[in-house]
Enzyme design. Structure first.
Site, PDB file in Angstrom:
ATOM      1  N   ASP A   1     -60.227 -44.104 -18.143  1.00 24.28           N
ATOM      2  CA  ASP A   1     -61.247 -44.495 -17.167  1.00 24.28           C
ATOM      3  C   ASP A   1     -62.129 -43.299 -16.822  1.00 24.28           C
ATOM      4  OD1 ASP A   1     -62.384 -46.332 -15.097  1.00 24.28           O
ATOM      5  OD2 ASP A   1     -61.474 -44.893 -13.731  1.00 24.28           O
TER       6      ASP A   1
ATOM      7  N   GLU B   1     -59.422 -48.962 -21.911  1.00 21.84           N
ATOM      8  CA  GLU B   1     -59.496 -47.650 -21.262  1.00 21.84           C
ATOM      9  C   GLU B   1     -58.327 -46.766 -21.696  1.00 21.84           C
ATOM     10  OE1 GLU B   1     -61.937 -48.919 -17.202  1.00 21.84           O
ATOM     11  OE2 GLU B   1     -59.757 -48.659 -17.107  1.00 21.84           O
TER      12      GLU B   1
END
EC number: 3.1.26.3
Length: 232
Positions: A52, A124
């Site tokens: 992320d 992610e």
């Protein structure tokens, strides 16, 4: 958990992403659903945290170079639009990631392989694994391939998302920054409900819910913004 053919999995990921993993255990970790892993086994949650941040940083740099005349606020809104869950999920679906995530048969039967939260988290995590396995060139190539064209077509500045709007509102008034806290996660794994509380010092707290933690944060921010803008 049944034994996994790591080499076969690595080949499928190479075909989907163009990146050849060297550390196959790391790849396995990036694709393992939390409900499948045992106490001693790794799953994608830690790599998701890393990915992320890597995605946000890379898209930030991309936008900085593409839009030299944009101010901080415009760049922030564009970045938010590009890395929001729906965009990440769309890209995950485009490379067929759902079928490569390691999960139980029951989870898959209930639609887990196409669950937006699972797809977002797994992609992610995969980006985080690329970073750990191959460094900048590994993840940059993948992110640029899938996000650059989207960024180039952003000739307008998207409206502010609630979290950004709330942050700018409190900063402009010298208030303490909003604090977000995950309160609960309920419902079946393929259709979870997250509850997140946002609080601002001396202005109370508000609870928001959503199908992912990020969506719950946005809902909480929206409700908090409504609350504080109605203050006398």
């Amino acid at each position: 958990m049944h034994p996994v053919d790591k080499k076969s999995l690595a080949l499928k990921i190479y075909e989907a992403t163009g990146y050849q993993f060297r550390d196959l255990d790391l790849l396995l970790e990036a694709l393992t659903h939390p409900r499948l892993s045992y106490k001693s086994a790794a799953n994608y949650e830690r790599l998701e945290f890393l990915g992320d941040a890597v995605l946000s940083m890379t898209v930030s740099e991309m936008l900085y170079r593409l839009f030299p005349d944009d101010d901080e606020g415009c760049l922030t809104r564009k970045r938010t639009a590009l890395v929001r869950g729906s965009e990440v999920v769309e890209i995950a679906r485009s490379i067929g990631l759902g079928e490569l995530i390691l999960m139980s048969g029951g989870e898959r039967t209930c639609g887990g392989s196409d669950n937006p939260g699972t797809l977002e988290n797994a992609l992610e995590a995969l980006i985080g694994a690329m970073y750990m396995d191959g460094g900048p060139e590994a993840y940059r190539s993948f992110i640029h391939k899938h996000w650059l064209a989207r960024a180039q077509h952003m000739s307008y500045t998207p409206p502010q998302d609630p979290k950004t709007a709330l942050q700018e509102w409190v900063q402009g008034r010298g208030w303490a920054m909003p604090l977000y806290k995950l309160v609960s996660k309920s419902g079946p794994e393929h259709k979870p409900v997250f509850a997140v509380e946002v609080s601002i010092q001396e202005h109370g707290n508000v609870l928001g819910t959503g199908s992912s933690k990020k969506l719950a944060e946005q809902e909480a921010a929206k409700l908090m913004l409504k609350k504080i803008t109605e203050l006398p």
